[in-house]
Design an enzyme around this catalytic site. Structure first.
Site, PDB file in Angstrom:
ATOM      1  N   ARG A  67       0.822  -1.212   0.000  1.00 30.51           N
ATOM      2  CA  ARG A  67       0.000   0.000   0.000  1.00 30.51           C
ATOM      3  C   ARG A  67       0.853   1.258   0.000  1.00 30.51           C
ATOM      4  O   ARG A  67       0.385   2.318  -0.422  1.00 30.51           O
ATOM      5  CB  ARG A  67      -0.959   0.007   1.211  1.00 30.51           C
ATOM      6  N   GLY A 120       3.495   8.474  25.943  1.00 27.43           N
ATOM      7  CA  GLY A 120       2.299   8.823  25.190  1.00 27.43           C
ATOM      8  C   GLY A 120       2.555   9.135  23.733  1.00 27.43           C
ATOM      9  O   GLY A 120       1.823   8.675  22.844  1.00 27.43           O
ATOM     10  N   ASP A 135      14.376   5.323  26.868  1.00 26.75           N
ATOM     11  CA  ASP A 135      13.491   5.735  27.959  1.00 26.75           C
ATOM     12  C   ASP A 135      13.928   4.984  29.211  1.00 26.75           C
ATOM     13  O   ASP A 135      14.106   3.767  29.174  1.00 26.75           O
ATOM     14  CB  ASP A 135      12.027   5.406  27.633  1.00 26.75           C
ATOM     15  N   ARG A 162      -3.288   6.095  27.822  1.00 26.28           N
ATOM     16  CA  ARG A 162      -2.885   6.772  26.588  1.00 26.28           C
ATOM     17  C   ARG A 162      -1.657   6.171  25.917  1.00 26.28           C
ATOM     18  O   ARG A 162      -1.421   6.411  24.735  1.00 26.28           O
ATOM     19  CB  ARG A 162      -2.608   8.260  26.877  1.00 26.28           C
ATOM     20  N   ASP A 171       9.049  14.790  27.770  1.00 16.87           N
ATOM     21  CA  ASP A 171       8.100  15.667  28.450  1.00 16.87           C
ATOM     22  C   ASP A 171       8.774  16.721  29.315  1.00 16.87           C
ATOM     23  O   ASP A 171       8.168  17.229  30.254  1.00 16.87           O
ATOM     24  CB  ASP A 171       7.135  14.836  29.314  1.00 16.87           C
ATOM     25  N   CYS A 180      16.034  26.126  14.796  1.00 14.58           N
ATOM     26  CA  CYS A 180      16.127  24.964  15.666  1.00 14.58           C
ATOM     27  C   CYS A 180      15.155  25.136  16.830  1.00 14.58           C
ATOM     28  O   CYS A 180      14.514  26.182  16.972  1.00 14.58           O
ATOM     29  CB  CYS A 180      17.557  24.762  16.159  1.00 14.58           C
ATOM     30  N   CYS A 229      15.612  28.211  18.874  1.00 11.03           N
ATOM     31  CA  CYS A 229      15.152  29.471  18.275  1.00 11.03           C
ATOM     32  C   CYS A 229      13.732  29.785  18.733  1.00 11.03           C
ATOM     33  O   CYS A 229      13.371  30.945  18.933  1.00 11.03           O
ATOM     34  CB  CYS A 229      15.168  29.377  16.754  1.00 11.03           C
ATOM     35  N   CYS A 253       1.823  15.393  33.077  1.00 10.43           N
ATOM     36  CA  CYS A 253       0.494  14.813  32.901  1.00 10.43           C
ATOM     37  C   CYS A 253      -0.096  14.404  34.247  1.00 10.43           C
ATOM     38  O   CYS A 253      -1.311  14.412  34.433  1.00 10.43           O
ATOM     39  CB  CYS A 253       0.580  13.594  31.983  1.00 10.43           C
ATOM     40  N   CYS A 283      20.676  32.941  18.025  1.00 11.34           N
ATOM     41  CA  CYS A 283      20.552  31.665  18.745  1.00 11.34           C
ATOM     42  C   CYS A 283      21.929  31.094  19.037  1.00 11.34           C
ATOM     43  O   CYS A 283      22.726  30.875  18.113  1.00 11.34           O
ATOM     44  CB  CYS A 283      19.732  30.677  17.926  1.00 11.34           C
TER      45      CYS A 283
END
Length: 259
Positions: free
Chosen positions: A20, A47, A68, A79, A136, A178, A181, A194, A251
């Site tokens: 596909r 998430g 992680d 989530r 996060d 970036c 910036c 969260c 920057c």
């Protein structure tokens, strides 16, 4: 990370699996081969990282590196769709690797259960074709951005809190702005979690999937990326707003790093 190239050979099974994509004139066999040879780094397996990693794997990315340090918690399952009740307590990268293997065992997954510092990020980014920031907190986002600018690797950044989401691409190869910036490191931005503010579950899926789409477009060299634009999503109204963002000539991160 494992050294060596991943194979982009399209055998009969792969031709069927990715048919596909191949049917799309903009992608075709050549575009799918680029995906199969791609090395994508995803920082964060929560998430945003969950849908992003699952879609990248389904699309056939050759090597997917997940970073992680956290473990799966029951509160994540509202989530973070890569994880399940049975894997509560497991490292998120290991849980995500299990989910990816169930979808596409052909993908090489490098699961790094660690909190990567600046030196480690520089090492990992240098070996990637594109990086997805699915974290996060601002400290990690800025560290990832610095590594991407230094090694001229495009960065796909996403963020979600409550009913609001945002996504953009920062591509140092083309002299685009970036992350710093847009959000200077010397300005005070408060991290919001969260766990205290809440988050509308489907929103992380929308933004994470958008990050995967932008990463695949960059890998295949098709379409127009979000570089130089910030997409804002109001989940309550389900309205997207596109804002042009310019490079900050002062920057400290990207000035002087582009030819």
């Amino acid at each position: 990370m494992t050294d060596g190239a991943v194979t982009s050979e399209l055998n009969d099974e792969r031709l069927l699996r990715y048919s596909r994509h191949i049917l799309l004139d903009e992608i075709g066999i050549e575009g799918q081969q680029k995906v199969l040879a791609a090395r994508v780094l995803v920082i964060g397996a929560g998430g945003l990282g969950s849908p992003a990693a699952l879609y990248l794997a389904a699309a056939g990315v050759g090597r997917l590196t997940l970073v992680d340090h956290d473990t799966v918690d029951l509160t994540n399952l509202q989530r973070q769709i890569a994880h399940t009740v049975a894997r509560v307590g497991q490292r998120k990268v290991e849980s995500a690797r299990t989910a990816i293997a169930a979808i596409n065992p052909d993908v090489e997954v490098v699961a790094l259960a660690e909190r990567a510092d600046a030196a480690r990020l520089a090492e990992l980014v240098a070996q990637a074709d594109v990086v997805l920031d699915c974290t996060d907190n601002f400290a990690t986002r800025h560290a990832v951005n610095r590594a991407c600018v230094a090694h001229k690797v495009p960065l796909v950044s996403g963020a979600v809190i409550r009913f609001d989401g945002q996504v953009s691409v920062f591509d140092p190869r083309a002299g685009e702005p970036c992350y710093s910036c847009l959000f200077p490191e010397d300005q005070a931005f408060e991290d919001v979690a969260c766990s205290t503010m809440g988050v509308f579950a489907p929103l992380v899926g929308i933004v994470g999937a958008t990050q995967a789409a932008e990463a695949l477009k960059l890998v295949m060299g098709i379409g127009t990326s979000l570089a130089g634009r910030l997409l804002l999503l109001d989940g309550l109204r389900m309205e997207w707003t596109s804002i042009r963002i310019g490079r900050n000539d002062a920057c400290p991160v990207c000035t002087g790093n582009n030819s």
